[in-house]
Design a protein around this motif. Structure first.
Motif, PDB file in Angstrom:
ATOM      1  N   VAL A   1       0.851  -1.188   0.000  1.00 43.52           N
ATOM      2  CA  VAL A   1       0.000   0.000   0.000  1.00 43.52           C
ATOM      3  C   VAL A   1       0.888   1.239   0.000  1.00 43.52           C
ATOM      4  O   VAL A   1       1.797   1.357   0.829  1.00 43.52           O
ATOM      5  N   GLU A   2       0.617   2.133  -0.923  1.00 46.91           N
ATOM      6  CA  GLU A   2       1.320   3.411  -0.989  1.00 46.91           C
ATOM      7  C   GLU A   2       0.315   4.516  -0.696  1.00 46.91           C
ATOM      8  O   GLU A   2      -0.797   4.509  -1.229  1.00 46.91           O
ATOM      9  N   ILE A   3       0.707   5.453   0.154  1.00 45.08           N
ATOM     10  CA  ILE A   3      -0.168   6.554   0.543  1.00 45.08           C
ATOM     11  C   ILE A   3       0.522   7.856   0.162  1.00 45.08           C
ATOM     12  O   ILE A   3       1.695   8.067   0.468  1.00 45.08           O
TER      13      ILE A   3
ATOM     14  N   GLY B   1      -7.337  10.346   7.396  1.00 47.45           N
ATOM     15  CA  GLY B   1      -7.318  10.350   5.934  1.00 47.45           C
ATOM     16  C   GLY B   1      -6.626   9.123   5.375  1.00 47.45           C
ATOM     17  O   GLY B   1      -7.086   8.539   4.388  1.00 47.45           O
ATOM     18  N   ASP B   2      -5.535   8.717   6.017  1.00 47.72           N
ATOM     19  CA  ASP B   2      -4.827   7.501   5.592  1.00 47.72           C
ATOM     20  C   ASP B   2      -5.738   6.288   5.702  1.00 47.72           C
ATOM     21  O   ASP B   2      -5.834   5.476   4.776  1.00 47.72           O
ATOM     22  N   GLU B   3      -6.400   6.154   6.851  1.00 47.25           N
ATOM     23  CA  GLU B   3      -7.273   4.996   7.084  1.00 47.25           C
ATOM     24  C   GLU B   3      -8.386   4.932   6.038  1.00 47.25           C
ATOM     25  O   GLU B   3      -8.655   3.857   5.479  1.00 47.25           O
ATOM     26  N   LEU B   4      -9.012   6.068   5.775  1.00 49.40           N
ATOM     27  CA  LEU B   4     -10.120   6.080   4.825  1.00 49.40           C
ATOM     28  C   LEU B   4      -9.647   5.793   3.406  1.00 49.40           C
ATOM     29  O   LEU B   4     -10.244   4.972   2.694  1.00 49.40           O
TER      30      LEU B   4
ATOM     31  N   ASP C   1      -1.853  18.479   0.795  1.00 48.77           N
ATOM     32  CA  ASP C   1      -2.821  19.400   1.392  1.00 48.77           C
ATOM     33  C   ASP C   1      -3.883  18.594   2.154  1.00 48.77           C
ATOM     34  O   ASP C   1      -3.542  17.864   3.061  1.00 48.77           O
ATOM     35  N   ASP C   2      -5.136  18.717   1.762  1.00 47.92           N
ATOM     36  CA  ASP C   2      -6.220  18.021   2.467  1.00 47.92           C
ATOM     37  C   ASP C   2      -6.673  16.758   1.751  1.00 47.92           C
ATOM     38  O   ASP C   2      -7.727  16.204   2.053  1.00 47.92           O
ATOM     39  N   THR C   3      -5.875  16.289   0.803  1.00 48.82           N
ATOM     40  CA  THR C   3      -6.237  15.128  -0.003  1.00 48.82           C
ATOM     41  C   THR C   3      -5.269  13.982   0.264  1.00 48.82           C
ATOM     42  O   THR C   3      -4.058  14.181   0.299  1.00 48.82           O
ATOM     43  N   THR C   4      -5.815  12.800   0.441  1.00 47.66           N
ATOM     44  CA  THR C   4      -5.004  11.596   0.609  1.00 47.66           C
ATOM     45  C   THR C   4      -5.418  10.584  -0.448  1.00 47.66           C
ATOM     46  O   THR C   4      -6.611  10.337  -0.651  1.00 47.66           O
ATOM     47  N   ARG C   5      -4.426  10.029  -1.122  1.00 47.43           N
ATOM     48  CA  ARG C   5      -4.668   8.978  -2.111  1.00 47.43           C
ATOM     49  C   ARG C   5      -3.887   7.744  -1.688  1.00 47.43           C
ATOM     50  O   ARG C   5      -2.759   7.860  -1.214  1.00 47.43           O
ATOM     51  N   ALA C   6      -4.493   6.591  -1.904  1.00 48.11           N
ATOM     52  CA  ALA C   6      -3.828   5.331  -1.583  1.00 48.11           C
ATOM     53  C   ALA C   6      -3.943   4.392  -2.772  1.00 48.11           C
ATOM     54  O   ALA C   6      -4.951   4.390  -3.486  1.00 48.11           O
TER      55      ALA C   6
END
Length: 89
Positions: A11-13, A53-56, A17-22
């Motif tokens: 998993v790469e995170i 944000g990471d978890e979601l 800013d306020d955006t998290t992509r995984a």
């Protein structure tokens, strides 16, 4: 045939800013790669807690990966049997 197999998911995170992509990536023993993507956007009114944000984003990436793997499995069953396959999701 009895066997124990081990599949790993990487998993790469990426946070910006306020955006998290995984991105979750699974490579099977046969060398097939399946990927899932997830995204989380913090509400500007909420406190900044990056772990949430990471978890979601990761949860959504894993769910997306599972959907892709189920679709791949349906296609493999159809190829092996010549019949339509519909797996419960």
């Amino acid at each position: 045939m009895d066997a124990t197999k081990h599949w790993s998911i990487a998993v790469e995170i990426d946070e910006h800013d306020d955006t998290t992509r995984a991105q979750a990536r699974l490579e099977t023993a046969a060398g097939r790669e399946v990927r899932g993507l997830g995204h989380a956007q913090r509400n500007p009114l909420d406190a900044s807690v990056p772990e949430i944000g990471d978890e979601l984003a990761v949860a959504r990436a894993l769910r997306n990966l599972a959907d892709h793997l189920l679709h791949t499995t349906e296609k493999d069953i159809e190829g092996a049997t010549g019949e339509p396959a519909h797996l419960y999701r």
